[in-house]
Write an enzyme that holds these catalytic residues in place. Structure first.
Site: not given
Length: 469
Positions: A377, A281
Site C-alpha cells: 500500500h 496510518d
C-alpha cells in the site's frame, strides 16, 4: 487509505495554524491558575464580550460559577466552561476553593473567521461527526443563504465556547471550546437545487466508479456537508445537535457518521495516529511548511479555472471505508507489514530507517526479492509514484457495533483535502484499484465529494460569495 500521515494528534501544548500559539495557551493557562473565578462566555451567556476578553478578564467579585471538572486518562482536572441560553448566568459555586483551573485540552479554541475554513489544517481531534443534508422540497437559493448564515453564526459562537444563540441544549454546559471546529461544504446536487449551475466548479464533477466500491447511495453525497470535530465528545455532540436544529425546515439530514481518534495527551509525545488495524496510518502527509502546500491543498485566490467564490477553498473527498478486521487479524505481523510496506511498531519503511526515512523502493533481500513488495500500500500511494498527486488526509476511525454474525462494523471515515480531486484523490485511487494488497481487507461503502469554500471574513458567513455573488 493513502500513505500520507494524518495531522498529528498533538499534545495540548502543541499549536496549529488555526489554534492559538503555545505562548498564548501558556498565558491562558496561567491566567486561569491565578484567577479561578473567571466565567466563560457559555456560563455568562454574554453576547457582547469576545472570547479573548472572557479568557483574560479579571476575576468576578461575585465568585465562581458552577464547579468545573475535566477528567482524562492522565488524571488531569480543570475548569469546564458551560452553555446557557439567553443572558442568564449559572448559579455560583459555594466557594472559590472548589473551582479547578481549566486545562489546555478544554481551553483550546480555534478561530472561525479566517482565510481558510477551520477543520482542514487543524490538528486531529478526538471526536468527529460527519453529516450531509439535502435541501427540503421547495427550498432554493434564498433558503440556503439563510441556512448558511444561521450555521455560520452558530459555529462561530460554539467554537468560541459560547452558548447557541437560541434554545441551547446545555449539553456542553461544563466544557470549554475543546478545539471545536465546524466546516461546511457544497455537494454537486446543491447547485441545481439553488439555480446556481453556472457556478458549479468543474472539479466537483462526480468521482469515477472504482472497482473496489460497494457504495450505499443513501449514505453517499448530499446537497450540503458539515464536518464537526472536537477534543470532547459532549462538545462535538452539542455542535451536531445545534447544526441539526438550525437546519429547521430548510434541510433534512441525508446521512450522519460518527468517528474518533486518539485523545491528545494519550501518548508520551505527539505521534502519527494509528488506525483500527493497529497500523501507523501514513507518514507522508503534506505539511503546511512545505513550499507547495497551499498549491496542493487550496484553490488559489486568482488564476484558477475554478469560479472566484472557491478562492482559498478546498475539495473534500469523504469515504466510509470498512475494515475487514477479522480477516486482517488472522495475518501474522510480518504479513500485515508486507501488505502496508511499513513496520507495524514504528511506521518505518521495510527498507529500513525510522518512520520519516525515505522508502527505498529498489532494495532487495538476499534472495533478490523486493523488500517493499510491489503491491504494498505504501509503495502504490507514494506521490512520486502517482505523478506528484498529493492530498491532506484527515480521517476519523469509526465503530458502529457488532453485526449479528459477530463481525465488527468498524473502519475509517476517510476525509482528504486537495485543490483538485482530479489531480489528488482520483489518480491515487485508480492506481490502488489496479493491485493494492490492502484492498482485500477493506471495503468502500459510501462516498461523497464536496466543494468547501474559503473561510468567512468578519461579518460574513460561509458561502456568502456564492449565494449572494
Amino acid at each position: 487509505m493513502a500513505d500520507h500521515s494524518t495531522p498529528e494528534t498533538s499534545s495540548p501544548e502543541a499549536s496549529s495554524p488555526e489554534t492559538p500559539s503555545s505562548e498564548t495557551s501558556s498565558r491562558r493557562a496561567s491566567s486561569r491558575e491565578t484567577s479561578p473565578k473567571v466565567a466563560s462566555p457559555r456560563e455568562a451567556g454574554s453576547e457582547s464580550a469576545s472570547p479573548r476578553d472572557d479568557v483574560s478578564q479579571a476575576p468576578s467579585p461575585k465568585g465562581v460559577f458552577s464547579r468545573r471538572r475535566l477528567l482524562g486518562t492522565a488524571g488531569a482536572t480543570g475548569l469546564a466552561l458551560g452553555a446557557a441560553g439567553g443572558a442568564a448566568g449559572y448559579a455560583a459555586a459555594p466557594s472559590a476553593e472548589k473551582a479547578t483551573p481549566l486545562t489546555s485540552l478544554g481551553a483550546d479554541a480555534v478561530m472561525f473567521h479566517g482565510k481558510h475554513q477551520p477543520g482542514i489544517t487543524t490538528a486531529l481531534q478526538a471526536r468527529g461527526h460527519l453529516v450531509a443534508f439535502d435541501l427540503a422540497a421547495g427550498a432554493g437559493r434564498k433558503e440556503a443563504a439563510a441556512l448558511l448564515r444561521r450555521w455560520s453564526a452558530t459555529a462561530r459562537r460554539l467554537m468560541a465556547g459560547e452558548a447557541a444563540a437560541q434554545d441551547d441544549t446545555d449539553v456542553a454546559r461544563d466544557a470549554g471550546p475543546s478545539s471545536l471546529t465546524v466546516t461546511f461544504g457544497f455537494g454537486h446536487s446543491f447547485f441545481a437545487r439553488t439555480g446556481l449551475e453556472k457556478q458549479r466548479p468543474v472539479s466537483l464533477d462526480p468521482l469515477p466508479d472504482f472497482s473496489s466500491d460497494h457504495l450505499d447511495k443513501a449514505r453517499s453525497n448530499g446537497d450540503l456537508w458539515v464536518q464537526i470535530g472536537a477534543n470532547d465528545s459532549l462538545v462535538a455532540f452539542h455542535a451536531l445537535r445545534a447544526i441539526q436544529k438550525d437546519a429547521g425546515s430548510a434541510a433534512r439530514v441525508r446521512w450522519q457518521m460518527n468517528g474518533f481518534n486518539r485523545s491528545p495527551g494519550a501518548t508520551a509525545q505527539p505521534m502519527t495516529a494509528r488506525n483500527l488495524m493497529g497500523q501507523i496510518d501514513g507518514t507522508r502527509n503534506p505539511k503546511p511548511t512545505d513550499s507547495d502546500f497551499d498549491k496542493q491543498i487550496f484553490v488559489p485566490a486568482s488564476g484558477s479555472a475554478d469560479p472566484a467564490w472557491m478562492a482559498n477553498g478546498s475539495y473534500a473527498v469523504v469515504r466510509r471505508i470498512r475494515m475487514l478486521l477479522d480477516d486482517w487479524e488472522k495475518l501474522s505481523v510480518k504479513a500485515q507489514e508486507d501488505v502496508i510496506g511499513r513496520k507495524k511498531s514504528s511506521g518505518a519503511p521495510l527498507s529500513g530507517g525510522t518512520e520519516t526515512t525515505a522508502m527505498n523502493l529498489d532494495k532487495t533481500d538476499a534472495d533478490g526479492n523486493l523488500v517493499v513488495p510491489i503491491n504494498a500500500h505504501a509503495r502504490i500511494t507514494r506521490p512520486d509514484q502517482n505523478g506528484g498527486a498529493a492530498m491532506l488526509r484527515r480521517p476519523f476511525s469509526f465503530h458502529d457495533g457488532i453485526d449479528t454474525d459477530g463481525v465488527p462494523d468498524a473502519g475509517l471515515l476517510f476525509v482528504c483535502w486537495q485543490a483538485d480531486p482530479l489531480r489528488g484523490f482520483v489518480p491515487v485511487q485508480r492506481k490502488l484499484d489496479r493491485g493494492d494488497a490492502l484492498s482485500t481487507f477493506i471495503r468502500h461503502e459510501s462516498s461523497g465529494l464536496f466543494a468547501v469554500p474559503g473561510g468567512a471574513a468578519e461579518g460574513e458567513y460561509v458561502g456568502q460569495r456564492l449565494l449572494e455573488g
